[in-house]
Design a protein around this motif. Structure first.
Motif, PDB file in Angstrom:
ATOM      1  N   LEU A 119       0.835  -1.227   0.074  1.00 27.68           N
ATOM      2  CA  LEU A 119       0.063  -0.200   0.023  1.00 27.68           C
ATOM      3  C   LEU A 119       0.949   1.402   0.016  1.00 27.68           C
ATOM      4  CD1 LEU A 119      -3.126  -1.021   2.288  1.00 27.68           C
ATOM      5  CD2 LEU A 119      -2.819  -0.825  -0.075  1.00 27.68           C
ATOM      6  N   SER A 120       2.086   1.218   0.702  1.00 32.79           N
ATOM      7  CA  SER A 120       2.768   2.281   0.639  1.00 32.79           C
ATOM      8  C   SER A 120       3.333   2.493  -0.794  1.00 32.79           C
ATOM      9  CB  SER A 120       4.094   2.171   1.539  1.00 32.79           C
ATOM     10  OG  SER A 120       3.627   2.024   2.986  1.00 32.79           O
ATOM     11  N   ILE A 121       3.640   1.458  -1.407  1.00 30.96           N
ATOM     12  CA  ILE A 121       4.465   1.498  -2.871  1.00 30.96           C
ATOM     13  C   ILE A 121       3.216   2.007  -3.700  1.00 30.96           C
ATOM     14  CG2 ILE A 121       5.129   0.159  -4.706  1.00 30.96           C
ATOM     15  CD1 ILE A 121       6.405  -1.695  -2.711  1.00 30.96           C
ATOM     16  N   PHE A 122       2.054   1.537  -3.659  1.00 30.84           N
ATOM     17  CA  PHE A 122       0.898   2.212  -4.327  1.00 30.84           C
ATOM     18  C   PHE A 122       0.561   3.578  -4.080  1.00 30.84           C
ATOM     19  CE2 PHE A 122      -1.918  -2.158  -5.134  1.00 30.84           C
ATOM     20  CZ  PHE A 122      -0.776  -2.414  -5.994  1.00 30.84           C
ATOM     21  N   ALA A 123       0.737   3.996  -2.874  1.00 29.02           N
ATOM     22  CA  ALA A 123       0.459   5.566  -2.626  1.00 29.02           C
ATOM     23  C   ALA A 123       1.531   6.185  -3.219  1.00 29.02           C
ATOM     24  CB  ALA A 123       0.274   5.646  -1.082  1.00 29.02           C
ATOM     25  N   GLN A 124       2.613   5.921  -3.248  1.00 25.26           N
ATOM     26  CA  GLN A 124       3.585   6.744  -3.826  1.00 25.26           C
ATOM     27  C   GLN A 124       3.692   6.889  -5.249  1.00 25.26           C
ATOM     28  OE1 GLN A 124       7.336   4.947  -2.525  1.00 25.26           O
ATOM     29  NE2 GLN A 124       8.688   6.046  -3.471  1.00 25.26           N
ATOM     30  N   GLN A 125       3.188   5.667  -5.986  1.00 24.48           N
ATOM     31  CA  GLN A 125       3.071   5.468  -7.394  1.00 24.48           C
ATOM     32  C   GLN A 125       2.017   6.381  -7.724  1.00 24.48           C
ATOM     33  OE1 GLN A 125       2.948   1.339  -7.949  1.00 24.48           O
ATOM     34  NE2 GLN A 125       4.969   1.374  -8.448  1.00 24.48           N
ATOM     35  N   LEU A 126       0.691   6.436  -7.074  1.00 22.70           N
ATOM     36  CA  LEU A 126      -0.325   7.356  -7.293  1.00 22.70           C
ATOM     37  C   LEU A 126      -0.032   8.738  -7.272  1.00 22.70           C
ATOM     38  CD1 LEU A 126      -3.124   5.072  -5.764  1.00 22.70           C
ATOM     39  CD2 LEU A 126      -2.646   5.389  -8.267  1.00 22.70           C
ATOM     40  N   ILE A 127       0.726   8.985  -6.291  1.00 27.13           N
ATOM     41  CA  ILE A 127       1.168  10.569  -5.725  1.00 27.13           C
ATOM     42  C   ILE A 127       1.971  10.855  -6.943  1.00 27.13           C
ATOM     43  CG2 ILE A 127       2.093  12.108  -4.190  1.00 27.13           C
ATOM     44  CD1 ILE A 127       1.161  10.480  -2.063  1.00 27.13           C
ATOM     45  N   GLN A 128       2.715  10.203  -7.496  1.00 29.58           N
ATOM     46  CA  GLN A 128       3.530  10.699  -8.544  1.00 29.58           C
ATOM     47  C   GLN A 128       2.802  10.527  -9.958  1.00 29.58           C
ATOM     48  OE1 GLN A 128       6.568   7.655  -8.065  1.00 29.58           O
ATOM     49  NE2 GLN A 128       7.813   8.925  -6.629  1.00 29.58           N
ATOM     50  N   GLY A 129       1.615  10.182 -10.028  1.00 28.95           N
ATOM     51  CA  GLY A 129       0.884  10.317 -11.177  1.00 28.95           C
ATOM     52  C   GLY A 129       0.869   9.009 -12.072  1.00 28.95           C
ATOM     53  N   LYS A 130       1.433   8.090 -11.332  1.00 29.86           N
ATOM     54  CA  LYS A 130       1.715   6.802 -12.298  1.00 29.86           C
ATOM     55  C   LYS A 130       0.511   5.800 -12.175  1.00 29.86           C
ATOM     56  CE  LYS A 130       6.703   6.426 -11.446  1.00 29.86           C
ATOM     57  NZ  LYS A 130       7.531   5.948 -10.297  1.00 29.86           N
ATOM     58  N   GLU A 131       0.390   5.062 -13.017  1.00 29.43           N
ATOM     59  CA  GLU A 131      -0.705   3.882 -13.169  1.00 29.43           C
ATOM     60  C   GLU A 131      -0.261   2.737 -12.492  1.00 29.43           C
ATOM     61  OE1 GLU A 131      -1.596   2.009 -17.095  1.00 29.43           O
ATOM     62  OE2 GLU A 131      -3.303   3.305 -17.114  1.00 29.43           O
ATOM     63  N   LEU A 132      -1.035   1.963 -11.596  1.00 32.84           N
ATOM     64  CA  LEU A 132      -0.749   0.850 -10.650  1.00 32.84           C
ATOM     65  C   LEU A 132      -0.649  -0.453 -11.714  1.00 32.84           C
ATOM     66  CD1 LEU A 132      -2.653   1.536  -7.649  1.00 32.84           C
ATOM     67  CD2 LEU A 132      -0.477   2.307  -7.996  1.00 32.84           C
ATOM     68  N   ALA A 133       0.278  -1.052 -11.718  1.00 37.00           N
ATOM     69  CA  ALA A 133       0.412  -2.528 -12.362  1.00 37.00           C
ATOM     70  C   ALA A 133      -0.178  -3.479 -11.391  1.00 37.00           C
ATOM     71  CB  ALA A 133       1.784  -2.637 -12.642  1.00 37.00           C
ATOM     72  N   ILE A 134      -1.264  -3.905 -11.494  1.00 33.55           N
ATOM     73  CA  ILE A 134      -2.022  -4.987 -10.885  1.00 33.55           C
ATOM     74  C   ILE A 134      -1.724  -6.390 -11.291  1.00 33.55           C
ATOM     75  CG2 ILE A 134      -3.792  -5.882  -9.348  1.00 33.55           C
ATOM     76  CD1 ILE A 134      -3.866  -2.926  -8.668  1.00 33.55           C
ATOM     77  N   PHE A 135      -1.088  -7.039 -10.399  1.00 37.69           N
ATOM     78  CA  PHE A 135      -0.614  -8.605 -10.537  1.00 37.69           C
ATOM     79  C   PHE A 135      -1.803  -9.348 -10.886  1.00 37.69           C
ATOM     80  CE2 PHE A 135       4.211  -8.396  -9.244  1.00 37.69           C
ATOM     81  CZ  PHE A 135       4.507  -7.470 -10.131  1.00 37.69           C
ATOM     82  N   GLU A 136      -1.349 -10.465 -11.518  1.00 34.10           N
ATOM     83  CA  GLU A 136      -2.314 -11.789 -11.755  1.00 34.10           C
ATOM     84  C   GLU A 136      -3.583 -11.106 -12.261  1.00 34.10           C
ATOM     85  OE1 GLU A 136      -2.587 -14.676  -8.607  1.00 34.10           O
ATOM     86  OE2 GLU A 136      -0.451 -14.431  -8.294  1.00 34.10           O
TER      87      GLU A 136
END
Ligand SMILES: NC(=O)c1ccc[n+]([C@@H]2O[C@H](COP(=O)([O-])OP(=O)(O)OC[C@H]3O[C@@H](n4cnc5c(N)ncnc54)[C@H](O)[C@@H]3O)[C@@H](O)[C@H]2O)c1
Length: 363
Positions: A235-252
Protein backbone atom coordinates in the motif's frame (compact mmCIF):
# COMPACT_ATOMS: atom_id res chain seq x y z
CA UNK A 1 12.66 -0.86 38.45
CA UNK A 2 13.37 -3.80 36.09
CA UNK A 3 9.63 -4.53 35.69
CA UNK A 4 9.36 -1.23 33.85
CA UNK A 5 12.30 -2.03 31.59
CA UNK A 6 11.54 -3.02 28.02
CA UNK A 7 13.87 -4.02 25.19
CA UNK A 8 12.73 -3.69 21.57
CA UNK A 9 14.83 -5.01 18.67
CA UNK A 10 13.97 -3.24 15.42
CA UNK A 11 12.39 -0.48 17.50
CA UNK A 12 13.22 2.25 14.97
CA UNK A 13 11.07 0.59 12.28
CA UNK A 14 7.48 1.04 11.21
CA UNK A 15 5.84 -1.07 13.91
CA UNK A 16 8.59 -0.60 16.53
CA UNK A 17 8.41 3.21 16.72
CA UNK A 18 4.65 3.03 17.23
CA UNK A 19 5.12 0.34 19.85
CA UNK A 20 7.62 2.45 21.84
CA UNK A 21 5.21 5.39 21.75
CA UNK A 22 2.22 3.32 22.82
CA UNK A 23 4.12 1.73 25.72
CA UNK A 24 5.30 5.14 26.93
CA UNK A 25 1.80 6.59 26.78
CA UNK A 26 0.44 3.68 28.78
CA UNK A 27 3.13 3.71 31.46
CA UNK A 28 4.95 7.01 32.12
CA UNK A 29 7.42 5.17 34.40
CA UNK A 30 8.63 2.94 31.61
CA UNK A 31 12.21 2.72 30.31
CA UNK A 32 12.77 1.37 26.83
CA UNK A 33 15.96 0.31 25.06
CA UNK A 34 15.88 0.01 21.29
CA UNK A 35 18.47 -1.95 19.31
CA UNK A 36 18.29 -1.19 15.60
CA UNK A 37 20.92 -1.06 12.83
CA UNK A 38 18.97 1.57 10.87
CA UNK A 39 18.95 -0.69 7.85
CA UNK A 40 19.68 1.50 4.78
CA UNK A 41 16.97 -0.24 2.75
CA UNK A 42 14.41 0.92 5.32
CA UNK A 43 15.90 4.19 6.63
CA UNK A 44 18.02 5.43 3.71
CA UNK A 45 21.81 5.58 3.36
CA UNK A 46 22.56 8.38 5.87
CA UNK A 47 20.10 7.65 8.66
CA UNK A 48 20.87 9.34 11.97
CA UNK A 49 19.86 8.06 15.40
CA UNK A 50 16.10 8.66 15.58
CA UNK A 51 14.46 10.66 18.36
CA UNK A 52 12.17 8.14 19.97
CA UNK A 53 11.27 10.09 23.11
CA UNK A 54 12.80 10.80 26.51
CA UNK A 55 11.97 7.34 27.87
CA UNK A 56 13.79 5.57 25.04
CA UNK A 57 17.50 4.84 24.79
CA UNK A 58 18.54 4.15 21.22
CA UNK A 59 21.44 1.74 20.63
CA UNK A 60 22.66 1.34 17.10
CA UNK A 61 23.58 -2.28 16.52
CA UNK A 62 22.90 -5.45 14.63
CA UNK A 63 20.99 -8.48 15.93
CA UNK A 64 23.25 -10.74 13.91
CA UNK A 65 26.18 -9.54 16.02
CA UNK A 66 26.04 -11.29 19.42
CA UNK A 67 28.08 -8.54 21.09
CA UNK A 68 25.49 -5.93 20.14
CA UNK A 69 22.64 -8.00 21.55
CA UNK A 70 24.43 -8.84 24.81
CA UNK A 71 25.44 -5.19 25.27
CA UNK A 72 21.85 -4.06 24.79
CA UNK A 73 20.50 -6.75 27.10
CA UNK A 74 22.98 -5.81 29.85
CA UNK A 75 22.01 -2.14 29.55
CA UNK A 76 18.26 -2.79 29.49
CA UNK A 77 17.89 -5.60 32.05
CA UNK A 78 14.39 -5.94 30.65
CA UNK A 79 11.34 -7.71 32.00
CA UNK A 80 9.83 -7.82 28.51
CA UNK A 81 11.58 -8.23 25.15
CA UNK A 82 9.86 -7.45 21.85
CA UNK A 83 11.74 -9.03 18.94
CA UNK A 84 10.88 -7.09 15.79
CA UNK A 85 14.21 -6.68 13.96
CA UNK A 86 14.18 -8.65 10.73
CA UNK A 87 14.88 -8.71 7.04
CA UNK A 88 11.34 -8.47 5.70
CA UNK A 89 11.24 -8.77 1.89
CA UNK A 90 9.69 -11.99 0.62
CA UNK A 91 10.95 -11.57 -2.96
CA UNK A 92 14.39 -10.42 -1.88
CA UNK A 93 14.76 -13.41 0.43
CA UNK A 94 15.12 -15.77 -2.58
CA UNK A 95 18.17 -13.83 -3.75
CA UNK A 96 19.77 -13.38 -0.34
CA UNK A 97 19.03 -16.47 1.76
CA UNK A 98 22.31 -16.17 3.67
CA UNK A 99 21.60 -12.60 4.81
CA UNK A 100 17.99 -13.47 5.68
CA UNK A 101 19.12 -16.48 7.69
CA UNK A 102 21.89 -14.55 9.40
CA UNK A 103 19.59 -11.74 10.58
CA UNK A 104 16.33 -13.57 11.17
CA UNK A 105 17.53 -16.97 12.36
CA UNK A 106 20.97 -16.33 13.86
CA UNK A 107 19.78 -12.96 15.22
CA UNK A 108 17.03 -14.79 17.11
CA UNK A 109 19.48 -17.45 18.29
CA UNK A 110 21.75 -14.74 19.74
CA UNK A 111 18.75 -13.10 21.35
CA UNK A 112 17.71 -16.40 22.92
CA UNK A 113 21.19 -16.83 24.45
CA UNK A 114 21.09 -13.30 25.84
CA UNK A 115 17.60 -13.86 27.26
CA UNK A 116 18.71 -17.10 28.93
CA UNK A 117 21.66 -15.33 30.53
CA UNK A 118 19.76 -12.22 31.57
CA UNK A 119 17.95 -13.39 34.70
CA UNK A 120 15.45 -10.51 34.33
CA UNK A 121 13.36 -11.45 31.29
CA UNK A 122 9.83 -12.69 32.00
CA UNK A 123 8.32 -12.52 28.53
CA UNK A 124 9.46 -12.41 24.92
CA UNK A 125 7.00 -11.31 22.24
CA UNK A 126 7.88 -12.14 18.63
CA UNK A 127 6.54 -10.32 15.58
CA UNK A 128 5.89 -13.49 13.60
CA UNK A 129 4.28 -13.72 10.18
CA UNK A 130 1.31 -15.35 8.47
CA UNK A 131 3.84 -16.26 5.76
CA UNK A 132 4.32 -19.54 7.65
CA UNK A 133 0.93 -20.73 6.28
CA UNK A 134 1.94 -20.49 2.62
CA UNK A 135 -1.27 -20.59 0.56
CA UNK A 136 -3.19 -21.07 3.81
CA UNK A 137 -6.57 -22.64 4.56
CA UNK A 138 -9.06 -23.72 1.91
CA UNK A 139 -12.50 -25.31 2.17
CA UNK A 140 -13.11 -27.97 -0.46
CA UNK A 141 -16.41 -28.75 -2.23
CA UNK A 142 -17.36 -31.19 0.55
CA UNK A 143 -16.74 -28.61 3.26
CA UNK A 144 -13.43 -30.10 4.45
CA UNK A 145 -10.59 -27.77 5.41
CA UNK A 146 -7.10 -28.29 3.98
CA UNK A 147 -3.99 -26.24 3.21
CA UNK A 148 -3.66 -25.09 -0.39
CA UNK A 149 -0.70 -26.32 -2.46
CA UNK A 150 1.88 -24.02 -4.04
CA UNK A 151 0.93 -22.86 -7.52
CA UNK A 152 2.93 -23.89 -10.59
CA UNK A 153 4.59 -21.14 -12.62
CA UNK A 154 3.41 -22.83 -15.85
CA UNK A 155 -0.26 -22.64 -14.75
CA UNK A 156 0.05 -18.98 -13.79
CA UNK A 157 1.74 -18.19 -17.10
CA UNK A 158 -1.43 -19.61 -18.74
CA UNK A 159 -3.62 -17.34 -16.60
CA UNK A 160 -4.70 -20.07 -14.15
CA UNK A 161 -4.21 -18.53 -10.72
CA UNK A 162 -6.39 -20.80 -8.58
CA UNK A 163 -4.79 -22.66 -5.69
CA UNK A 164 -4.65 -26.47 -6.13
CA UNK A 165 -5.81 -28.64 -3.25
CA UNK A 166 -4.04 -31.74 -1.90
CA UNK A 167 -5.04 -35.23 -3.08
CA UNK A 168 -8.30 -36.36 -1.49
CA UNK A 169 -9.85 -32.88 -1.40
CA UNK A 170 -12.40 -31.85 -4.01
CA UNK A 171 -11.60 -28.59 -5.78
CA UNK A 172 -12.07 -25.88 -6.62
CA UNK A 173 -11.58 -24.73 -3.04
CA UNK A 174 -12.69 -21.49 -1.46
CA UNK A 175 -10.29 -19.58 0.80
CA UNK A 176 -10.85 -19.83 4.56
CA UNK A 177 -9.23 -18.01 7.49
CA UNK A 178 -5.89 -19.47 8.65
CA UNK A 179 -5.07 -20.02 12.28
CA UNK A 180 -2.38 -21.38 14.55
CA UNK A 181 -2.59 -25.15 14.86
CA UNK A 182 -3.19 -25.87 11.20
CA UNK A 183 -0.47 -27.37 9.00
CA UNK A 184 2.37 -25.00 8.20
CA UNK A 185 3.66 -24.56 4.65
CA UNK A 186 6.20 -21.71 4.48
CA UNK A 187 6.62 -20.91 0.79
CA UNK A 188 9.60 -18.53 0.75
CA UNK A 189 12.99 -18.15 2.38
CA UNK A 190 11.56 -15.25 4.39
CA UNK A 191 8.68 -17.45 5.60
CA UNK A 192 11.05 -20.24 6.63
CA UNK A 193 13.25 -17.85 8.60
CA UNK A 194 10.19 -16.42 10.38
CA UNK A 195 9.12 -19.94 11.31
CA UNK A 196 12.62 -20.70 12.62
CA UNK A 197 12.33 -17.64 14.87
CA UNK A 198 9.19 -19.17 16.41
CA UNK A 199 10.81 -22.58 16.84
CA UNK A 200 13.98 -21.15 18.40
CA UNK A 201 12.08 -19.12 20.97
CA UNK A 202 9.64 -21.90 21.79
CA UNK A 203 12.24 -24.65 22.10
CA UNK A 204 14.87 -22.62 23.96
CA UNK A 205 12.28 -21.43 26.46
CA UNK A 206 10.90 -24.87 27.43
CA UNK A 207 11.14 -25.16 31.18
CA UNK A 208 12.71 -21.71 31.52
CA UNK A 209 11.56 -18.88 33.76
CA UNK A 210 10.53 -16.76 30.77
CA UNK A 211 7.73 -17.30 28.29
CA UNK A 212 7.49 -16.54 24.60
CA UNK A 213 4.40 -15.41 22.69
CA UNK A 214 4.28 -15.36 18.91
CA UNK A 215 1.98 -12.94 17.09
CA UNK A 216 1.57 -13.88 13.43
CA UNK A 217 0.80 -10.63 11.65
CA UNK A 218 -1.07 -10.39 8.39
CA UNK A 219 -0.30 -7.39 6.09
CA UNK A 220 0.40 -4.46 8.40
CA UNK A 221 -0.06 -1.06 6.79
CA UNK A 222 -0.42 2.56 7.79
CA UNK A 223 1.24 5.93 7.96
CA UNK A 224 4.93 5.69 8.84
CA UNK A 225 5.73 2.61 6.73
CA UNK A 226 8.98 3.07 4.83
CA UNK A 227 8.36 4.67 1.44
CA UNK A 228 11.93 3.78 0.52
CA UNK A 229 11.85 0.04 0.88
CA UNK A 230 10.83 -1.44 -2.50
CA UNK A 231 10.44 -4.92 -1.03
CA UNK A 232 7.66 -4.39 1.50
CA UNK A 233 4.37 -2.59 2.04
CA UNK A 234 2.29 -2.84 -1.11
CA UNK A 235 0.00 0.00 0.00
CA UNK A 236 2.92 2.39 0.65
CA UNK A 237 4.31 1.54 -2.78
CA UNK A 238 0.90 2.11 -4.41
CA UNK A 239 0.42 5.42 -2.55
CA UNK A 240 3.79 6.62 -3.76
CA UNK A 241 3.07 5.64 -7.38
CA UNK A 242 -0.38 7.25 -7.37
CA UNK A 243 0.94 10.52 -5.94
CA UNK A 244 3.61 10.53 -8.65
CA UNK A 245 0.80 10.32 -11.23
CA UNK A 246 1.65 6.77 -12.26
CA UNK A 247 -0.72 3.97 -13.17
CA UNK A 248 -0.71 0.94 -10.85
CA UNK A 249 0.36 -2.40 -12.29
CA UNK A 250 -1.88 -4.99 -10.60
CA UNK A 251 -0.57 -8.55 -10.68
CA UNK A 252 -2.38 -11.71 -11.74
CA UNK A 253 -6.07 -10.96 -12.39
CA UNK A 254 -6.48 -8.42 -9.57
CA UNK A 255 -8.03 -10.99 -7.25
CA UNK A 256 -5.02 -11.62 -5.05
CA UNK A 257 -6.42 -10.93 -1.58
CA UNK A 258 -4.81 -9.89 1.68
CA UNK A 259 -5.93 -9.28 5.23
CA UNK A 260 -4.80 -5.65 5.76
CA UNK A 261 -4.51 -4.68 9.39
CA UNK A 262 -3.77 -1.15 10.54
CA UNK A 263 -0.52 -0.62 12.42
CA UNK A 264 -2.14 0.78 15.59
CA UNK A 265 -4.25 -2.36 15.95
CA UNK A 266 -1.12 -4.50 15.65
CA UNK A 267 0.64 -2.36 18.26
CA UNK A 268 -2.33 -2.77 20.57
CA UNK A 269 -1.97 -6.55 20.27
CA UNK A 270 1.78 -6.33 20.99
CA UNK A 271 1.21 -4.21 24.10
CA UNK A 272 -1.40 -6.65 25.40
CA UNK A 273 0.83 -9.65 24.69
CA UNK A 274 3.69 -8.00 26.61
CA UNK A 275 1.39 -7.54 29.61
CA UNK A 276 -0.02 -11.07 29.75
CA UNK A 277 1.58 -14.17 31.16
CA UNK A 278 0.22 -16.54 28.49
CA UNK A 279 1.35 -20.18 28.35
CA UNK A 280 4.84 -20.48 26.88
CA UNK A 281 4.77 -20.91 23.09
CA UNK A 282 1.31 -19.39 22.55
CA UNK A 283 0.82 -18.43 18.89
CA UNK A 284 -1.88 -15.92 17.96
CA UNK A 285 -3.08 -14.63 14.59
CA UNK A 286 -3.36 -10.89 14.17
CA UNK A 287 -5.30 -9.38 11.27
CA UNK A 288 -8.68 -7.83 10.48
CA UNK A 289 -10.17 -11.29 10.06
CA UNK A 290 -11.27 -10.53 6.51
CA UNK A 291 -9.55 -10.35 3.16
CA UNK A 292 -9.75 -7.58 0.58
CA UNK A 293 -8.61 -7.96 -3.02
CA UNK A 294 -5.57 -6.00 -4.12
CA UNK A 295 -7.70 -4.32 -6.75
CA UNK A 296 -10.24 -3.42 -4.06
CA UNK A 297 -7.69 -1.70 -1.80
CA UNK A 298 -6.05 -0.04 -4.81
CA UNK A 299 -9.39 1.53 -5.69
CA UNK A 300 -9.91 2.73 -2.11
CA UNK A 301 -6.48 4.31 -2.23
CA UNK A 302 -7.13 5.97 -5.60
CA UNK A 303 -10.30 7.50 -4.16
CA UNK A 304 -8.55 8.67 -0.99
CA UNK A 305 -5.80 10.29 -3.06
CA UNK A 306 -8.21 11.97 -5.47
CA UNK A 307 -7.14 9.89 -8.47
CA UNK A 308 -9.71 8.55 -10.90
CA UNK A 309 -10.58 4.94 -10.12
CA UNK A 310 -9.22 3.65 -13.40
CA UNK A 311 -5.57 4.52 -12.69
CA UNK A 312 -4.54 0.88 -12.93
CA UNK A 313 -3.79 -1.91 -15.33
CA UNK A 314 -4.28 -5.63 -14.67
CA UNK A 315 -1.07 -7.09 -16.00
CA UNK A 316 -1.47 -10.85 -15.61
CA UNK A 317 2.15 -10.85 -14.39
CA UNK A 318 2.90 -13.01 -11.36
CA UNK A 319 5.69 -13.67 -8.90
CA UNK A 320 6.66 -17.16 -7.85
CA UNK A 321 6.07 -17.50 -4.10
CA UNK A 322 3.31 -14.88 -3.99
CA UNK A 323 0.34 -16.45 -2.35
CA UNK A 324 -3.15 -16.00 -3.66
CA UNK A 325 -5.23 -15.33 -0.59
CA UNK A 326 -4.54 -14.50 3.06
CA UNK A 327 -6.91 -14.05 5.94
CA UNK A 328 -6.55 -14.57 9.71
CA UNK A 329 -8.82 -16.31 12.13
CA UNK A 330 -8.56 -13.83 15.00
CA UNK A 331 -10.80 -15.67 17.47
CA UNK A 332 -7.95 -16.81 19.73
CA UNK A 333 -6.37 -13.34 19.89
CA UNK A 334 -9.78 -11.96 20.88
CA UNK A 335 -10.16 -14.53 23.65
CA UNK A 336 -6.63 -14.54 25.07
CA UNK A 337 -5.70 -10.87 24.66
CA UNK A 338 -9.17 -9.34 24.87
CA UNK A 339 -8.17 -7.70 21.59
CA UNK A 340 -9.93 -6.79 18.40
CA UNK A 341 -8.98 -4.58 15.44
CA UNK A 342 -10.66 -1.18 15.51
CA UNK A 343 -9.53 0.66 12.40
CA UNK A 344 -11.53 -0.24 9.27
CA UNK A 345 -9.67 -0.62 5.99
CA UNK A 346 -11.45 2.50 4.66
CA UNK A 347 -10.34 4.59 7.65
CA UNK A 348 -6.81 3.17 7.63
CA UNK A 349 -6.37 3.88 3.95
CA UNK A 350 -7.64 7.43 4.40
CA UNK A 351 -5.00 7.94 7.14
CA UNK A 352 -2.28 6.44 4.97
CA UNK A 353 -3.28 8.66 2.05
CA UNK A 354 -3.20 11.87 4.15
CA UNK A 355 0.24 10.97 5.49
CA UNK A 356 1.70 9.97 2.12
CA UNK A 357 0.55 13.27 0.58
CA UNK A 358 2.42 15.23 3.27
CA UNK A 359 5.54 13.06 2.83
CA UNK A 360 5.72 13.82 -0.85
CA UNK A 361 5.26 17.54 -0.33
CA UNK A 362 8.04 17.53 2.33
CA UNK A 363 10.19 14.49 1.52
N1 LIG B 1 4.80 -5.02 8.17
C1 LIG B 1 4.19 -6.19 7.94
O1 LIG B 1 3.26 -6.30 7.13
C2 LIG B 1 4.62 -7.42 8.72
C3 LIG B 1 3.88 -8.61 8.55
C4 LIG B 1 4.27 -9.75 9.24
C5 LIG B 1 5.34 -9.69 10.10
N2 LIG B 1 6.05 -8.53 10.24
C6 LIG B 1 7.22 -8.52 11.12
O2 LIG B 1 7.18 -7.39 11.97
C7 LIG B 1 8.51 -6.95 12.26
C8 LIG B 1 8.66 -5.47 12.05
O3 LIG B 1 8.30 -5.14 10.73
P1 LIG B 1 8.14 -3.64 10.21
O4 LIG B 1 7.03 -3.66 9.23
O5 LIG B 1 8.12 -2.68 11.35
O6 LIG B 1 9.49 -3.51 9.37
P2 LIG B 1 10.56 -2.32 9.34
O7 LIG B 1 11.53 -2.70 8.26
O8 LIG B 1 9.90 -0.99 9.26
O9 LIG B 1 11.27 -2.45 10.76
C9 LIG B 1 12.26 -3.38 11.02
C10 LIG B 1 13.35 -2.65 11.79
O10 LIG B 1 14.38 -3.61 12.05
C11 LIG B 1 15.64 -3.00 11.78
N3 LIG B 1 16.56 -4.05 11.41
C12 LIG B 1 16.63 -4.77 10.25
N4 LIG B 1 17.67 -5.59 10.28
C13 LIG B 1 18.27 -5.42 11.50
C14 LIG B 1 19.41 -5.98 12.11
N5 LIG B 1 20.16 -6.90 11.47
N6 LIG B 1 19.75 -5.58 13.37
C15 LIG B 1 19.01 -4.64 14.01
N7 LIG B 1 17.94 -4.05 13.45
C16 LIG B 1 17.57 -4.43 12.21
C17 LIG B 1 15.39 -2.03 10.63
O11 LIG B 1 16.36 -0.98 10.59
C18 LIG B 1 14.00 -1.51 10.98
O12 LIG B 1 14.08 -0.32 11.74
C19 LIG B 1 9.43 -7.83 11.41
O13 LIG B 1 9.92 -8.87 12.23
C20 LIG B 1 8.52 -8.42 10.35
O14 LIG B 1 8.97 -9.69 9.91
C21 LIG B 1 5.71 -7.39 9.57
Amino acid sequence: MPDNNIFITGGAGFIGTRLAKALTQKNPGIRIWVLDNLHPQVHGPDAQAPRLGEHVTFLRGDVSNPEDIHRAMRAAQPAVVYHLAAETGTGQSYDEPARYSSVNVMGTAHLVEAVRQSGTVQRVVLSASRAVYGEGAYRDQRGNICVGLPREAADMADGRFDVPLPAGFLGPGSPAPSRAGMALAPASVYASTKLMQEYLLTQAGEGATWRATMLRFQNVYGDGQSLRNPYTGVLSIFAQQLIQGKELAIFEDGDIARDFVYVDDVVDALVRAGDKQLPHGTVLDIGMGKAVSILGVAKLLMKALGRSEDAYRITGAFRVGDIRHACADITAAGELLDWKPRVSVEEGIARLARWAQVQFKNP
